[in-house]
Design a protein around this motif. Structure first.
Motif, mmCIF file in Angstrom:
data_model
loop_
_atom_site.group_PDB
_atom_site.id
_atom_site.type_symbol
_atom_site.label_atom_id
_atom_site.label_comp_id
_atom_site.label_asym_id
_atom_site.label_seq_id
_atom_site.Cartn_x
_atom_site.Cartn_y
_atom_site.Cartn_z
ATOM 1 N N LEU A 167 0.818 -1.213 0.000
ATOM 2 C CA LEU A 167 0.000 0.000 0.000
ATOM 3 C C LEU A 167 0.853 1.264 0.000
ATOM 4 C CD1 LEU A 167 -2.893 -0.893 2.485
ATOM 5 C CD2 LEU A 167 -3.027 -0.674 -0.004
ATOM 6 N N ILE A 168 1.933 1.250 0.791
ATOM 7 C CA ILE A 168 2.770 2.453 0.876
ATOM 8 C C ILE A 168 3.423 2.745 -0.468
ATOM 9 C CG2 ILE A 168 5.012 1.477 1.556
ATOM 10 C CD1 ILE A 168 3.322 4.444 3.300
ATOM 11 N N LYS A 169 3.683 1.713 -1.240
ATOM 12 C CA LYS A 169 4.266 1.915 -2.568
ATOM 13 C C LYS A 169 3.227 2.491 -3.535
ATOM 14 C CE LYS A 169 7.852 -1.693 -2.331
ATOM 15 N NZ LYS A 169 7.667 -2.094 -0.928
ATOM 16 N N ILE A 170 2.045 1.894 -3.554
ATOM 17 C CA ILE A 170 1.011 2.361 -4.473
ATOM 18 C C ILE A 170 0.613 3.795 -4.154
ATOM 19 C CG2 ILE A 170 -1.421 2.056 -5.090
ATOM 20 C CD1 ILE A 170 0.408 0.125 -6.508
ATOM 21 N N ARG A 171 0.564 4.129 -2.853
ATOM 22 C CA ARG A 171 0.165 5.483 -2.457
ATOM 23 C C ARG A 171 1.313 6.487 -2.559
ATOM 24 N NH1 ARG A 171 -2.718 3.167 2.912
ATOM 25 N NH2 ARG A 171 -4.873 3.058 2.154
ATOM 26 N N GLY A 172 2.532 5.977 -2.581
ATOM 27 C CA GLY A 172 3.679 6.858 -2.494
ATOM 28 C C GLY A 172 4.202 7.296 -3.842
ATOM 29 N N ASP A 173 5.416 6.874 -4.133
ATOM 30 C CA ASP A 173 6.118 7.328 -5.323
ATOM 31 C C ASP A 173 5.397 6.872 -6.599
ATOM 32 O OD1 ASP A 173 8.089 7.942 -7.279
ATOM 33 O OD2 ASP A 173 9.626 7.790 -5.730
ATOM 34 N N ALA A 174 5.233 7.809 -7.543
ATOM 35 C CA ALA A 174 4.532 7.494 -8.788
ATOM 36 C C ALA A 174 5.254 6.429 -9.600
ATOM 37 C CB ALA A 174 4.377 8.767 -9.625
ATOM 38 N N CYS A 175 6.568 6.266 -9.383
ATOM 39 C CA CYS A 175 7.291 5.275 -10.185
ATOM 40 C C CYS A 175 6.825 3.858 -9.883
ATOM 41 C CB CYS A 175 8.801 5.402 -9.975
ATOM 42 S SG CYS A 175 9.417 4.917 -8.339
ATOM 43 N N TRP A 176 6.258 3.625 -8.692
ATOM 44 C CA TRP A 176 5.708 2.288 -8.411
ATOM 45 C C TRP A 176 4.475 2.029 -9.273
ATOM 46 C CZ3 TRP A 176 8.767 -0.967 -6.330
ATOM 47 C CH2 TRP A 176 9.676 -0.601 -5.325
ATOM 48 N N ARG A 177 3.678 3.061 -9.470
ATOM 49 C CA ARG A 177 2.484 2.895 -10.310
ATOM 50 C C ARG A 177 2.852 2.816 -11.789
ATOM 51 N NH1 ARG A 177 1.173 6.689 -6.437
ATOM 52 N NH2 ARG A 177 1.400 8.457 -7.867
ATOM 53 N N ARG A 178 3.943 3.446 -12.162
ATOM 54 C CA ARG A 178 4.399 3.409 -13.555
ATOM 55 C C ARG A 178 5.305 2.211 -13.841
ATOM 56 N NH1 ARG A 178 6.260 9.698 -13.166
ATOM 57 N NH2 ARG A 178 4.186 10.670 -13.228
ATOM 58 N N LEU A 179 5.593 1.447 -12.797
ATOM 59 C CA LEU A 179 6.442 0.250 -12.900
ATOM 60 C C LEU A 179 7.890 0.584 -13.264
ATOM 61 C CD1 LEU A 179 4.047 -2.195 -14.832
ATOM 62 C CD2 LEU A 179 4.108 -1.675 -12.383
ATOM 63 N N THR A 180 8.359 1.775 -12.860
ATOM 64 C CA THR A 180 9.708 2.199 -13.244
ATOM 65 C C THR A 180 10.668 2.328 -12.063
ATOM 66 O OG1 THR A 180 9.059 4.539 -13.101
ATOM 67 C CG2 THR A 180 8.851 3.451 -15.259
ATOM 68 N N CYS A 181 10.242 2.029 -10.835
ATOM 69 C CA CYS A 181 11.091 2.285 -9.663
ATOM 70 C C CYS A 181 12.401 1.486 -9.698
ATOM 71 C CB CYS A 181 10.333 1.968 -8.384
ATOM 72 S SG CYS A 181 9.330 3.348 -7.773
ATOM 73 N N LEU A 182 12.372 0.298 -10.264
ATOM 74 C CA LEU A 182 13.588 -0.512 -10.283
ATOM 75 C C LEU A 182 14.589 -0.042 -11.329
ATOM 76 C CD1 LEU A 182 12.378 -4.127 -9.502
ATOM 77 C CD2 LEU A 182 13.199 -2.346 -7.981
#
Length: 474
Positions: A167-182
């Protein structure tokens, strides 16, 4: 009461208990080997100063009764000894009550350490070990079958760890929703491991797949822990695989390992259960009372988890009985490192003979490849990552680190990989610079042998010396 026990999980309990004891052993060993420089009597954040301003009620600890470095060391090594005994299965060789006391001892000792550990012990895996360790007290031994309610509560912790992190990822940084954080995380994580460079250079489509798989494992799979077998076992097994992938990709203390330990308790093995006596009445009553109390205390973490203002890694009671978890709600795009140097010159100039201090885990020399340390936790190295993010994170302890380097303090130098100065000739000045670090490309690695490329950004700490020369101190 047949409903009270789950005999088919006797092997799950055994595996869980031995694995948890190993984590305890690592945690106490970390404390015993590092505490003097960090929070000892002459440490950067001394425990005596902390307990003088914080009450026992706010932070229950045996060190409120008395503190000395010798006493802290005794508690840490005692925790190691009891943990080693639990690894060896001593709790299975004693009566049920004695086994519960054996599991209570490391929990109480580690609680005492965490509650005076200040910023060095302010991370989620500390509270997670205490929450899991407290439940382990009531899991029983070979005299009785595992209590079903305790096994359920262990799954409840695992659910909150994974689902809260999702949940903290989905609510937090937009890169988690864009699948680009890694695209960034393997390079900018607090302490890279020996394979992190290779993880970073995986094809970007694979990075997208990794993030998507992470979302599935943290937001959907945890719900399956509460379904009938064998679905629950499959869900726990998938979590174990995911955590092992994280183990390979970096150094995250024992966070991944204790999550694996929790998942092991949800796996039902095929081995048959041995015949055991029914649990005594006092034990049943005690377990049910404790379980009811923990369910009530779960109100705060559940409320936090469903809140839009969700926070990570917070304890809601001084005993760390029920907590909230989460990691990397935001991901840094750029890696910065604080590089600490010293010189023996009487007058510090830019062209002075500045020599760099080498830390054990954090990046320093661009040619030095990261090592695997987890589950052992390098506390100073980890906090140096935060210091690079902002000096505000290091305001309480960085000055103490510099002072001890200027003194060639043996306890502090033992936390480092190498000091560039002889033991009898400390530096006259110490300074720190902020550098931008990035992984080298495949071509740069072949040509230079360096896994990092670094660029000076700005001065972090100007040349500093002791206010009173050491000769006068003596």
């Amino acid at each position: 009461m047949d409903w009270f026990v789950a005999p088919e999980y006797w092997l799950s309990r055994l595996v869980f208990q031995r694995a948890l004891a190993v984590v305890y052993l690592v945690a106490f060993l970390t404390a015993a080997l590092q505490f003097r420089a960090l929070m000892g009597e002459r440490g950067m954040l001394p425990v005596p100063r902390f307990v003088a301003r914080v009450s026992f009620r706010q932070a229950p600890s045996v060190f409120h009764l008395r503190y000395s470095d010798r006493f802290f060391a005794a508690c840490s090594w005692a925790g190691c000894a009891v943990s080693a005994a639990l690894v060896a299965g001593l709790d299975s060789q004693v009566p049920l009550g004695a086994a519960m006391v054996l599991w209570l001892i490391p929990w109480a000792l580690y609680l005492s350490i965490v509650n005076v550990g200040q910023t060095w012990y302010s991370f989620g895996w500390e509270s997670l070990l205490l929450e899991v360790g407290f439940l382990a007290v009531f899991l029983g031994n070979d005299e009785i079958a595992p209590p079903a309610v305790v096994l359920f509560l262990l799954r409840w912790i695992l659910f909150r760890v994974e689902f809260g992190a999702g949940l903290i990822k989905i609510r937090g940084d937009a890169c988690w929703r864009r699948l680009t954080c890694l695209d960034y995380h393997h390079e900018t994580q607090p302490m890279p491991g020996p394979l992190s460079w290779f993880f970073h250079h995986l094809p970007r489509p694979l990075h997208r797949a990794e993030v998507a798989a992470n979302h599935v494992t943290q937001l959907i799979v945890p719900v399956l822990l509460f379904t009938p077998q064998p679905i629950a076992t499959a869900a726990a097994s998938l979590m174990i695989v995911t955590q092992l992938w994280l183990v390979l990709s970096g150094n995250f203390s024992w966070l991944n390992w204790i999550t694996i330990v929790l998942a092991l308790s949800a796996v039902r093995y095929s081995a048959g259960a041995p015949a055991v006596a029914g649990p005594p009445l006092w034990y049943e009553v005690l377990v049910l009372v404790v379980a009811a109390g923990l369910v009530c205390l779960s109100y705060h973490p559940v409320r936090n988890m469903i809140s839009r203002g969700q926070i990570m890694n917070r304890s809601f009671d001084p005993l760390h009985l029920v907590n909230t978890y989460g990691a990397f709600g935001s991901v840094s795009r750029t890696r910065y490192e604080v590089v600490v140097e010293g010189t023996a010159d009487d007058v510090p100039r830019e062209d002075s003979d500045w020599r760099e201090y080498e830390f054990k885990g954090k990046p320093g020399d661009p040619r030095r490849w990261p090592r695997q340390f987890a589950p052992y936790h390098l506390r100073l190295d980890w906090l140096m990552w935060f210091a690079a993010l902002s000096p505000a994170y290091a305001g309480s302890w960085f000055g103490g680190l510099v002072e001890r380097l200027l003194e060639n303090d043996p306890d502090t130098l033992r936390l480092l990989r190498r000091s560039p100065f002889p033991a009898d000739a400390p530096p006259r000045f110490v300074r720190a610079g902020l550098y931008r670090y990035r992984y080298t490309t495949w071509r740069e690695l072949r040509e230079t042998g360096a896994c990092w490329h670094r660029t000076f950004v700005r001065e972090y700490l100007p040349p500093t010396r002791l206010a009173t020369p050491m000769a006068q101190r003596r």
